[in-house]
Design a protein around this motif. Structure first.
Motif, PDB file in Angstrom:
ATOM      1  N   TYR A  97     -60.362 -59.918 -30.886  1.00  0.00           N
ATOM      2  CA  TYR A  97     -60.848 -59.069 -29.674  1.00  0.00           C
ATOM      3  C   TYR A  97     -61.499 -57.939 -30.432  1.00  0.00           C
ATOM      4  O   TYR A  97     -61.933 -56.982 -29.670  1.00  0.00           O
ATOM      5  N   PHE A  98     -61.551 -57.691 -31.836  1.00  0.00           N
ATOM      6  CA  PHE A  98     -62.043 -56.743 -32.512  1.00  0.00           C
ATOM      7  C   PHE A  98     -63.346 -57.087 -33.193  1.00  0.00           C
ATOM      8  O   PHE A  98     -63.898 -56.197 -33.812  1.00  0.00           O
ATOM      9  N   LYS A  99     -63.650 -58.279 -33.191  1.00  0.00           N
ATOM     10  CA  LYS A  99     -65.117 -58.703 -34.039  1.00  0.00           C
ATOM     11  C   LYS A  99     -66.204 -57.946 -33.338  1.00  0.00           C
ATOM     12  O   LYS A  99     -66.377 -57.715 -32.184  1.00  0.00           O
ATOM     13  N   GLY A 100     -66.887 -57.227 -34.414  1.00  0.00           N
ATOM     14  CA  GLY A 100     -68.167 -56.556 -34.040  1.00  0.00           C
ATOM     15  C   GLY A 100     -67.907 -55.214 -33.700  1.00  0.00           C
ATOM     16  O   GLY A 100     -68.658 -54.341 -33.626  1.00  0.00           O
ATOM     17  N   ALA A 101     -66.636 -54.875 -33.799  1.00  0.00           N
ATOM     18  CA  ALA A 101     -66.189 -53.252 -33.525  1.00  0.00           C
ATOM     19  C   ALA A 101     -66.533 -52.658 -34.751  1.00  0.00           C
ATOM     20  O   ALA A 101     -65.565 -51.911 -35.446  1.00  0.00           O
ATOM     21  N   ARG A 102     -67.824 -52.206 -34.970  1.00  0.00           N
ATOM     22  CA  ARG A 102     -68.254 -51.423 -36.142  1.00  0.00           C
ATOM     23  C   ARG A 102     -67.896 -49.907 -36.116  1.00  0.00           C
ATOM     24  O   ARG A 102     -67.446 -49.382 -37.234  1.00  0.00           O
ATOM     25  N   VAL A 103     -67.575 -49.363 -34.814  1.00  0.00           N
ATOM     26  CA  VAL A 103     -67.205 -47.877 -35.047  1.00  0.00           C
ATOM     27  C   VAL A 103     -65.718 -47.809 -35.490  1.00  0.00           C
ATOM     28  O   VAL A 103     -65.357 -47.096 -36.461  1.00  0.00           O
ATOM     29  N   LEU A 104     -64.915 -48.936 -34.812  1.00  0.00           N
ATOM     30  CA  LEU A 104     -63.378 -48.732 -35.528  1.00  0.00           C
ATOM     31  C   LEU A 104     -63.477 -49.207 -36.953  1.00  0.00           C
ATOM     32  O   LEU A 104     -62.496 -48.645 -37.480  1.00  0.00           O
ATOM     33  N   LYS A 105     -63.899 -50.175 -37.295  1.00  0.00           N
ATOM     34  CA  LYS A 105     -64.288 -50.335 -38.610  1.00  0.00           C
ATOM     35  C   LYS A 105     -64.551 -49.063 -39.532  1.00  0.00           C
ATOM     36  O   LYS A 105     -63.929 -48.724 -40.720  1.00  0.00           O
ATOM     37  N   ALA A 106     -65.605 -48.428 -38.999  1.00  0.00           N
ATOM     38  CA  ALA A 106     -66.036 -47.194 -39.827  1.00  0.00           C
ATOM     39  C   ALA A 106     -65.139 -46.225 -39.780  1.00  0.00           C
ATOM     40  O   ALA A 106     -64.664 -45.590 -40.513  1.00  0.00           O
ATOM     41  N   LEU A 107     -64.205 -45.941 -38.665  1.00  0.00           N
ATOM     42  CA  LEU A 107     -63.019 -44.896 -38.633  1.00  0.00           C
ATOM     43  C   LEU A 107     -62.077 -45.550 -39.512  1.00  0.00           C
ATOM     44  O   LEU A 107     -61.392 -44.593 -40.521  1.00  0.00           O
ATOM     45  N   GLY A 108     -61.744 -46.860 -39.625  1.00  0.00           N
ATOM     46  CA  GLY A 108     -60.528 -47.059 -40.633  1.00  0.00           C
ATOM     47  C   GLY A 108     -61.209 -46.724 -42.122  1.00  0.00           C
ATOM     48  O   GLY A 108     -60.263 -46.606 -43.014  1.00  0.00           O
ATOM     49  N   ASP A 109     -62.414 -47.006 -42.423  1.00  0.00           N
ATOM     50  CA  ASP A 109     -62.918 -46.999 -43.529  1.00  0.00           C
ATOM     51  C   ASP A 109     -62.570 -45.471 -44.138  1.00  0.00           C
ATOM     52  O   ASP A 109     -62.452 -45.076 -45.323  1.00  0.00           O
ATOM     53  N   ARG A 110     -62.705 -44.834 -43.221  1.00  0.00           N
ATOM     54  CA  ARG A 110     -62.655 -43.262 -43.662  1.00  0.00           C
ATOM     55  C   ARG A 110     -61.332 -42.470 -43.505  1.00  0.00           C
ATOM     56  O   ARG A 110     -60.828 -41.409 -43.777  1.00  0.00           O
ATOM     57  N   SER A 111     -60.312 -43.606 -43.196  1.00  0.00           N
ATOM     58  CA  SER A 111     -58.906 -43.022 -42.933  1.00  0.00           C
ATOM     59  C   SER A 111     -57.959 -42.392 -44.078  1.00  0.00           C
ATOM     60  O   SER A 111     -57.449 -41.546 -44.193  1.00  0.00           O
ATOM     61  N   TYR A 112     -58.463 -43.009 -45.305  1.00  0.00           N
ATOM     62  CA  TYR A 112     -57.831 -42.518 -46.476  1.00  0.00           C
ATOM     63  C   TYR A 112     -58.254 -41.051 -46.826  1.00  0.00           C
ATOM     64  O   TYR A 112     -57.606 -40.055 -47.322  1.00  0.00           O
ATOM     65  N   SER A 113     -59.633 -40.870 -46.609  1.00  0.00           N
ATOM     66  CA  SER A 113     -60.211 -39.567 -46.740  1.00  0.00           C
ATOM     67  C   SER A 113     -59.836 -38.629 -45.577  1.00  0.00           C
ATOM     68  O   SER A 113     -59.336 -37.402 -45.950  1.00  0.00           O
ATOM     69  N   VAL A 114     -59.358 -38.897 -44.398  1.00  0.00           N
ATOM     70  CA  VAL A 114     -59.009 -38.455 -43.228  1.00  0.00           C
ATOM     71  C   VAL A 114     -57.473 -37.661 -43.655  1.00  0.00           C
ATOM     72  O   VAL A 114     -57.097 -36.549 -43.759  1.00  0.00           O
ATOM     73  N   TYR A 115     -56.697 -38.545 -44.411  1.00  0.00           N
ATOM     74  CA  TYR A 115     -55.314 -38.532 -44.786  1.00  0.00           C
ATOM     75  C   TYR A 115     -55.231 -37.387 -45.841  1.00  0.00           C
ATOM     76  O   TYR A 115     -54.521 -36.525 -45.871  1.00  0.00           O
ATOM     77  N   LEU A 116     -56.349 -37.489 -47.027  1.00  0.00           N
ATOM     78  CA  LEU A 116     -56.171 -36.543 -48.033  1.00  0.00           C
ATOM     79  C   LEU A 116     -56.850 -35.048 -47.736  1.00  0.00           C
ATOM     80  O   LEU A 116     -56.277 -34.037 -47.988  1.00  0.00           O
ATOM     81  N   VAL A 117     -57.619 -35.019 -46.780  1.00  0.00           N
ATOM     82  CA  VAL A 117     -58.427 -33.630 -46.387  1.00  0.00           C
ATOM     83  C   VAL A 117     -57.693 -32.890 -45.459  1.00  0.00           C
ATOM     84  O   VAL A 117     -58.038 -31.624 -45.067  1.00  0.00           O
ATOM     85  N   HIS A 118     -57.102 -33.582 -44.345  1.00  0.00           N
ATOM     86  CA  HIS A 118     -56.682 -32.815 -43.202  1.00  0.00           C
ATOM     87  C   HIS A 118     -55.824 -31.882 -43.311  1.00  0.00           C
ATOM     88  O   HIS A 118     -55.899 -30.635 -42.616  1.00  0.00           O
ATOM     89  N   LEU A 119     -54.915 -31.421 -44.166  1.00  0.00           N
ATOM     90  CA  LEU A 119     -53.964 -30.200 -44.507  1.00  0.00           C
ATOM     91  C   LEU A 119     -54.782 -29.176 -44.919  1.00  0.00           C
ATOM     92  O   LEU A 119     -54.398 -28.101 -44.243  1.00  0.00           O
ATOM     93  N   LEU A 120     -55.872 -29.416 -45.528  1.00  0.00           N
ATOM     94  CA  LEU A 120     -56.767 -28.328 -46.018  1.00  0.00           C
ATOM     95  C   LEU A 120     -57.531 -27.690 -44.952  1.00  0.00           C
ATOM     96  O   LEU A 120     -57.607 -26.508 -44.759  1.00  0.00           O
ATOM     97  N   VAL A 121     -57.859 -28.721 -43.942  1.00  0.00           N
ATOM     98  CA  VAL A 121     -58.484 -28.174 -42.649  1.00  0.00           C
ATOM     99  C   VAL A 121     -57.666 -27.556 -41.802  1.00  0.00           C
ATOM    100  O   VAL A 121     -58.003 -26.372 -41.223  1.00  0.00           O
ATOM    101  N   LEU A 122     -56.386 -27.994 -41.669  1.00  0.00           N
ATOM    102  CA  LEU A 122     -55.620 -27.587 -40.613  1.00  0.00           C
ATOM    103  C   LEU A 122     -54.828 -26.147 -41.344  1.00  0.00           C
ATOM    104  O   LEU A 122     -54.878 -25.119 -40.335  1.00  0.00           O
ATOM    105  N   TYR A 123     -55.030 -25.763 -42.610  1.00  0.00           N
ATOM    106  CA  TYR A 123     -54.563 -24.678 -43.059  1.00  0.00           C
ATOM    107  C   TYR A 123     -55.754 -23.749 -42.589  1.00  0.00           C
ATOM    108  O   TYR A 123     -55.206 -22.581 -42.259  1.00  0.00           O
TER     109      TYR A 123
END
Length: 345
Positions: free
Chosen positions: A254-280
């Motif tokens: 049911y997720f085949k072709g969901a490029r936006v979701l794939k792109a969000l997942g690709d960026r999840s590691y960077s989201v995890y690393l940068v979010h504290l600095l932005v929240l501060y």
């Protein structure tokens, strides 16, 4: 890569973002059901991450023979450049603008240990946290990589059992006798094994695609996380996280072709690393100008995390990874990897 798992990875990353938002802006004193959920349950995103990590690492190494050294090199090249960049940035901010951060302490010793993924007491005195606090999970990741590399020394059918035995010996034995840091005594590391178990089941064709029964598993896992306190994190959040991951694997068609979701997942590691600095930075805005915390979060923090993580993924993760792989010494010619399908197994 399974797109359903990429989507779940993105969800887990933003759960952690919301959890730390409640911590940094409200000290976990939340009002309302949504705020309470992210204050008390947002950290479960880490448990989902660990289960996903076990699954992805297991599946990604099935289709091509590797040496332990090559496996470790590939994994470290994948996570180290971005982590080191944000650790250095955090260290510089702690030295130059520590007054604006809640825990402004850093020493050369703890900074170097952070870069080397060695668990150590943070000089702020609040536990075994590296300079970039979220890096504590990467200390477990690297530990898992080291243990997982032993798989390549054993016959394929024995590899999952070997990893399980080694993890058990270290967690239940070496840490109790002082041969390994107490950091590794946390049973949260067994969540990687849950991911491997899901990978084994998927490889053998035991997980059938569906809609209602996978949705039921996801729902059961989410309800369990919501109602259970993590007194035993493996049982209370780890197993429910595994149910969620298992359900998402079965929902893959049911997720085949969901490029936006794939792109969000690709960026999840960077989201995890940068979010504290932005929240501060967002908290400084609230303190300086008395702005609404939720307004700053949704109007400033979320968009900035999204933009910075996209740039980080493109410039740090992808580009540096390709450059490092091109620079890294190559092993002798390896067989061409087959597509990751059950038919090839």
């Amino acid at each position: 890569m399974l797109i359903s798992i990429q989507a779940l990875r993105a969800l887990a990353a933003w759960m952690v973002v919301c959890h730390h938002f409640m911590q940094i802006f409200f000290d976990f004193h939340a009002e309302g059901p949504i705020g309470h959920f992210f204050s008390s349950r947002g950290a479960a995103g880490v448990d989902i991450f660990f289960v996903i990590s076990g699954l992805v690492i297991y599946l990604s190494t099935l289709s091509k023979p590797q040496t332990p050294q090559r496996f470790l090199l590939n994994r470290l090249l994948r996570i180290v450049p971005a982590y080191w960049f944000y650790t250095v940035l955090t260290g510089l901010l702690l030295v130059s603008a520590g007054a604006y951060l809640p825990h402004p302490e850093v020493t050369w010793a703890t900074f170097v240990q952070s870069l080397l993924f060695i668990p150590t007491e943070n000089p702020g005195g609040y536990g075994l946290y590296p300079t970039l606090n979220v890096g504590w999970t990467l200390n477990y990741e690297v530990f898992f990589y080291l243990v997982f590399s032993l798989m390549f020394l054993a016959p394929r059918r024995l590899r999952p059992m070997l990893v399980a035995v080694v993890l058990f010996v270290i967690v239940e034995g070496a840490t109790r006798f002082g041969w390994a840091s107490r950091f590794y005594a946390n049973t949260i590391v067994y969540e990687f094994l849950l991911g491997i178990a899901i990978g084994v089941a998927w490889r053998r064709g035991w997980i059938r695609a569906g809609l209602w029964w996978p949705l039921a598993l996801v729902g059961m896992g989410a309800v369990a996380i919501y109602w259970l306190e993590p007194n035993d994190r493996l049982m209370d959040w780890g197993l429910p996280s595994a149910l969620i991951v298992l359900g998402c694997v079965a929902l893959e068609p049911y997720f085949k072709g969901a490029r936006v979701l794939k792109a969000l997942g690709d960026r999840s590691y960077s989201v995890y690393l940068v979010h504290l600095l932005v929240l501060y930075a967002g908290r400084c805005i609230v303190q300086q100008w008395g702005a609404s915390a939720y307004g700053v979060f949704f109007g400033f923090c979320v968009p900035l995390i999204a933009v910075v993580s996209s740039l980080s993924y493109a410039l740090l993760e992808k580009r540096l990874y390709r450059w490092a792989k091109a620079w890294a010494p190559r092993t002798r010619a390896q067989p061409v990897a087959l597509p990751l399908t059950r038919q090839n197994w």
